[in-house]
Write a protein that holds these residues in place. Structure first.
Motif, PDB file in Angstrom:
ATOM      1  N   ALA A  37      -6.099   5.719   3.168  1.00  0.00           N
ATOM      2  CA  ALA A  37      -5.447   5.659   1.858  1.00  0.00           C
ATOM      3  C   ALA A  37      -6.341   4.881   0.894  1.00  0.00           C
ATOM      4  O   ALA A  37      -7.446   4.447   1.234  1.00  0.00           O
ATOM      5  CB  ALA A  37      -4.082   4.984   1.999  1.00  0.00           C
ATOM      6  N   LEU A  65       9.575   7.349  -0.426  1.00  0.00           N
ATOM      7  CA  LEU A  65       9.489   8.315   0.663  1.00  0.00           C
ATOM      8  C   LEU A  65       8.619   7.782   1.796  1.00  0.00           C
ATOM      9  O   LEU A  65       8.969   7.905   2.975  1.00  0.00           O
ATOM     10  CB  LEU A  65       8.926   9.636   0.151  1.00  0.00           C
ATOM     11  CG  LEU A  65       9.916  10.572  -0.550  1.00  0.00           C
ATOM     12  CD1 LEU A  65       9.174  11.775  -1.127  1.00  0.00           C
ATOM     13  CD2 LEU A  65      11.002  11.030   0.411  1.00  0.00           C
ATOM     14  N   ARG A  66       7.479   7.190   1.441  1.00  0.00           N
ATOM     15  CA  ARG A  66       6.601   6.631   2.480  1.00  0.00           C
ATOM     16  C   ARG A  66       7.279   5.459   3.184  1.00  0.00           C
ATOM     17  O   ARG A  66       7.187   5.319   4.414  1.00  0.00           O
ATOM     18  CB  ARG A  66       5.262   6.208   1.863  1.00  0.00           C
ATOM     19  CG  ARG A  66       4.356   7.363   1.473  1.00  0.00           C
ATOM     20  CD  ARG A  66       2.997   6.881   1.005  1.00  0.00           C
ATOM     21  NE  ARG A  66       3.045   6.331  -0.336  1.00  0.00           N
ATOM     22  CZ  ARG A  66       2.767   7.031  -1.441  1.00  0.00           C
ATOM     23  NH1 ARG A  66       2.457   8.315  -1.359  1.00  0.00           N
ATOM     24  NH2 ARG A  66       2.820   6.453  -2.630  1.00  0.00           N
ATOM     25  N   PHE A  67       7.944   4.595   2.418  1.00  0.00           N
ATOM     26  CA  PHE A  67       8.613   3.432   3.002  1.00  0.00           C
ATOM     27  C   PHE A  67       9.694   3.865   3.990  1.00  0.00           C
ATOM     28  O   PHE A  67       9.877   3.245   5.043  1.00  0.00           O
ATOM     29  CB  PHE A  67       9.223   2.579   1.887  1.00  0.00           C
ATOM     30  CG  PHE A  67      10.008   1.391   2.372  1.00  0.00           C
ATOM     31  CD1 PHE A  67       9.367   0.229   2.768  1.00  0.00           C
ATOM     32  CD2 PHE A  67      11.394   1.439   2.427  1.00  0.00           C
ATOM     33  CE1 PHE A  67      10.094  -0.872   3.218  1.00  0.00           C
ATOM     34  CE2 PHE A  67      12.133   0.354   2.873  1.00  0.00           C
ATOM     35  CZ  PHE A  67      11.471  -0.815   3.272  1.00  0.00           C
ATOM     36  N   PRO A  97      -2.208   1.546   6.018  1.00  0.00           N
ATOM     37  CA  PRO A  97      -2.556   2.962   6.123  1.00  0.00           C
ATOM     38  C   PRO A  97      -4.059   3.175   6.242  1.00  0.00           C
ATOM     39  O   PRO A  97      -4.850   2.486   5.595  1.00  0.00           O
ATOM     40  CB  PRO A  97      -2.015   3.551   4.819  1.00  0.00           C
ATOM     41  CG  PRO A  97      -1.015   2.562   4.322  1.00  0.00           C
ATOM     42  CD  PRO A  97      -1.493   1.228   4.790  1.00  0.00           C
ATOM     43  N   ALA A 153       7.590   8.417  -4.765  1.00  0.00           N
ATOM     44  CA  ALA A 153       6.607   8.674  -3.717  1.00  0.00           C
ATOM     45  C   ALA A 153       6.498   7.490  -2.759  1.00  0.00           C
ATOM     46  O   ALA A 153       6.405   7.657  -1.536  1.00  0.00           O
ATOM     47  CB  ALA A 153       5.242   8.984  -4.336  1.00  0.00           C
ATOM     48  N   GLY A 154       6.524   6.271  -3.298  1.00  0.00           N
ATOM     49  CA  GLY A 154       6.455   5.092  -2.446  1.00  0.00           C
ATOM     50  C   GLY A 154       7.680   4.942  -1.576  1.00  0.00           C
ATOM     51  O   GLY A 154       7.592   4.563  -0.406  1.00  0.00           O
ATOM     52  N   SER A 184       0.805  -1.214   0.000  1.00  0.00           N
ATOM     53  CA  SER A 184       0.000   0.000   0.000  1.00  0.00           C
ATOM     54  C   SER A 184       0.843   1.271   0.000  1.00  0.00           C
ATOM     55  O   SER A 184       0.338   2.338  -0.359  1.00  0.00           O
ATOM     56  CB  SER A 184      -0.927   0.016   1.219  1.00  0.00           C
ATOM     57  OG  SER A 184      -1.869  -1.026   1.161  1.00  0.00           O
ATOM     58  N   ARG A 185       2.096   1.176   0.416  1.00  0.00           N
ATOM     59  CA  ARG A 185       2.957   2.366   0.383  1.00  0.00           C
ATOM     60  C   ARG A 185       3.286   2.766  -1.047  1.00  0.00           C
ATOM     61  O   ARG A 185       3.696   3.905  -1.296  1.00  0.00           O
ATOM     62  CB  ARG A 185       4.269   2.110   1.148  1.00  0.00           C
ATOM     63  CG  ARG A 185       4.150   1.931   2.676  1.00  0.00           C
ATOM     64  CD  ARG A 185       3.198   2.896   3.306  1.00  0.00           C
ATOM     65  NE  ARG A 185       3.242   3.002   4.747  1.00  0.00           N
ATOM     66  CZ  ARG A 185       2.554   2.259   5.612  1.00  0.00           C
ATOM     67  NH1 ARG A 185       1.826   1.242   5.177  1.00  0.00           N
ATOM     68  NH2 ARG A 185       2.580   2.523   6.901  1.00  0.00           N
ATOM     69  N   ASP A 196       7.548   6.428   7.106  1.00  0.00           N
ATOM     70  CA  ASP A 196       6.401   6.011   7.909  1.00  0.00           C
ATOM     71  C   ASP A 196       6.836   5.168   9.103  1.00  0.00           C
ATOM     72  O   ASP A 196       7.674   4.273   8.967  1.00  0.00           O
ATOM     73  CB  ASP A 196       5.410   5.205   7.062  1.00  0.00           C
ATOM     74  CG  ASP A 196       4.619   6.079   6.104  1.00  0.00           C
ATOM     75  OD1 ASP A 196       4.856   7.305   6.094  1.00  0.00           O
ATOM     76  OD2 ASP A 196       3.781   5.531   5.356  1.00  0.00           O
ATOM     77  N   LEU A 223       5.492   1.152  10.167  1.00  0.00           N
ATOM     78  CA  LEU A 223       5.450   0.875   8.739  1.00  0.00           C
ATOM     79  C   LEU A 223       4.488  -0.247   8.383  1.00  0.00           C
ATOM     80  O   LEU A 223       3.853  -0.218   7.330  1.00  0.00           O
ATOM     81  CB  LEU A 223       6.861   0.489   8.251  1.00  0.00           C
ATOM     82  CG  LEU A 223       6.998   0.078   6.785  1.00  0.00           C
ATOM     83  CD1 LEU A 223       6.728   1.263   5.866  1.00  0.00           C
ATOM     84  CD2 LEU A 223       8.398  -0.495   6.519  1.00  0.00           C
TER      85      LEU A 223
END
Length: 337
Positions: free
Chosen positions: A223, A208-210, A220, A205-206, A160-161, A213, A216
């Motif tokens: 989302a 950065l979230r990985f 989410p 973008a993924g 989902s990230r 967050d 982890l």
């Protein structure tokens, strides 16, 4: 076989010369590390297991200009630089005539690729990271998706990230994700086609979230919903068969697919949908497997006036219009409705 990793981040001068020049100059695979707020925990990002799938590396290269605040110590394995720098850069999945690196994990074989796969796996085991993502591009154009050997909350959280879709497969080929454990979940992220600009943004973008967050491995909230597809079937040509891409049957070919076949990636297709043209052997040119064994082709496809058609509604994905990949790997994967 002893494998050494380069552990030095690119210098400012190297960055100014550009990513491709750096790739061409690298003598060995890289294992790079950024510190995190919690130095006792680890996460791992693997990219460039295939030399023609650069979106993960491009995303990391972009983030180098202003490194993010990592939640935990974060490691980056840039694996198959040798394949990546051949013939102008990012052209070859693996060196011609050599093993596919992402078919060497957990397996014994001849060639340094097996040694590198073993070295990557051992480095991951020694770190005991809380999660690993392996960033790829699809062989053809299409949307992003994740691939996992398990459908658990942790694997869904990782997927989902990056994306809205996850395939839960049982097909074992020697890929890194097959080393997943409850303690260290591993997922493959297919960011989309290597030539699609959106794929680089999916990776950035993924990533950065990985990295940021924490926690982890909680799915989410708020989302996008994750679509999970189970037990995809791998569709291959039978040994010795030939493929082409065109707008009609071709003499001497066992299967002809239209040049725009990639447009079918991830869209629901009705039963009876025509996919291409079969040769004299008809459906005998195809082989299907779900990871547990071979499947009867007639349960999934039907031949109608020499055309290959779906027997019932389904989704196709990882479709390629590259004949060499279609022959050496597979035509596509699919699930029934």
């Amino acid at each position: 076989m002893s494998i050494e990793f380069d552990t030095q981040w690119p210098t400012q001068a190297q960055r100014q010369r550009g990513l491709l020049e750096w790739v061409k100059a690298q003598p060995r695979p890289c294992w790079l590390t950024w510190p995190g707020r919690d130095p006792s925990r680890h996460r791992v990002v693997v990219t460039l297991l295939h030399g023609n799938e650069p979106s993960g590396l491009k995303a990391l290269w972009t983030l180098m200009a202003s490194p993010p605040q990592c939640a935990v110590t974060s490691h980056f394995c840039i694996a198959h630089l040798e394949a990546a720098r051949l013939d102008g850069g990012f052209v070859h999945r693996h060196a011609p005539g050599r093993p596919d690196l992402n078919r060497c994990f957990g397996r014994a074989g001849l060639g340094w690729e097996y040694g590198l796969a073993h070295a990557i796996a051992e480095r991951i085991r020694s770190l005991q990271p809380e999660a690993v993502v392996d960033l790829h591009n699809t062989s053809g154009s299409g949307p992003s998706f994740a691939v996992s050997m398990a459908d658990t909350p942790a694997h869904r959280a990782l997927a989902s990230r990056f994306t809205e879709r996850m395939l839960r497969t049982q097909v074992r080929l020697g890929a890194l994700m097959e080393l997943t454990t409850p303690q260290t979940p591993i997922v493959t992220i297919e960011c989309g086609g290597a030539m699609d600009p959106a794929s680089d943004e999916v990776a950035r973008a993924g990533l950065l979230r990985f990295l940021a967050d924490d926690p982890l491995l909680d799915e989410p909230r708020g989302a996008w919903p994750l679509e999970v597809l189970h037990r995809p079937v791998r569709v291959q040509l039978a040994p010795g068969c030939r493929i082409d891409y065109g707008v009609g049957p071709v003499d001497g070919c066992d299967l002809v697919l239209p040049p725009d076949i990639e447009q079918c990636n991830f869209g629901w297709l009705d039963g009876g949908t025509e996919l291409g043209w079969l040769g004299p052997d008809g459906l005998g040119a195809l082989r299907l497997s779900d990871g547990l064994g071979e499947l009867a082709v007639e349960q999934w496809f039907v031949e109608r006036q020499g055309r290959l058609c779906l027997r019932q509604p389904g989704k196709l994905f990882m479709i390629t219009s590259n004949p060499s990949i279609a022959l050496s790997d597979c035509l596509f994967y699919m699930v029934k409705a």
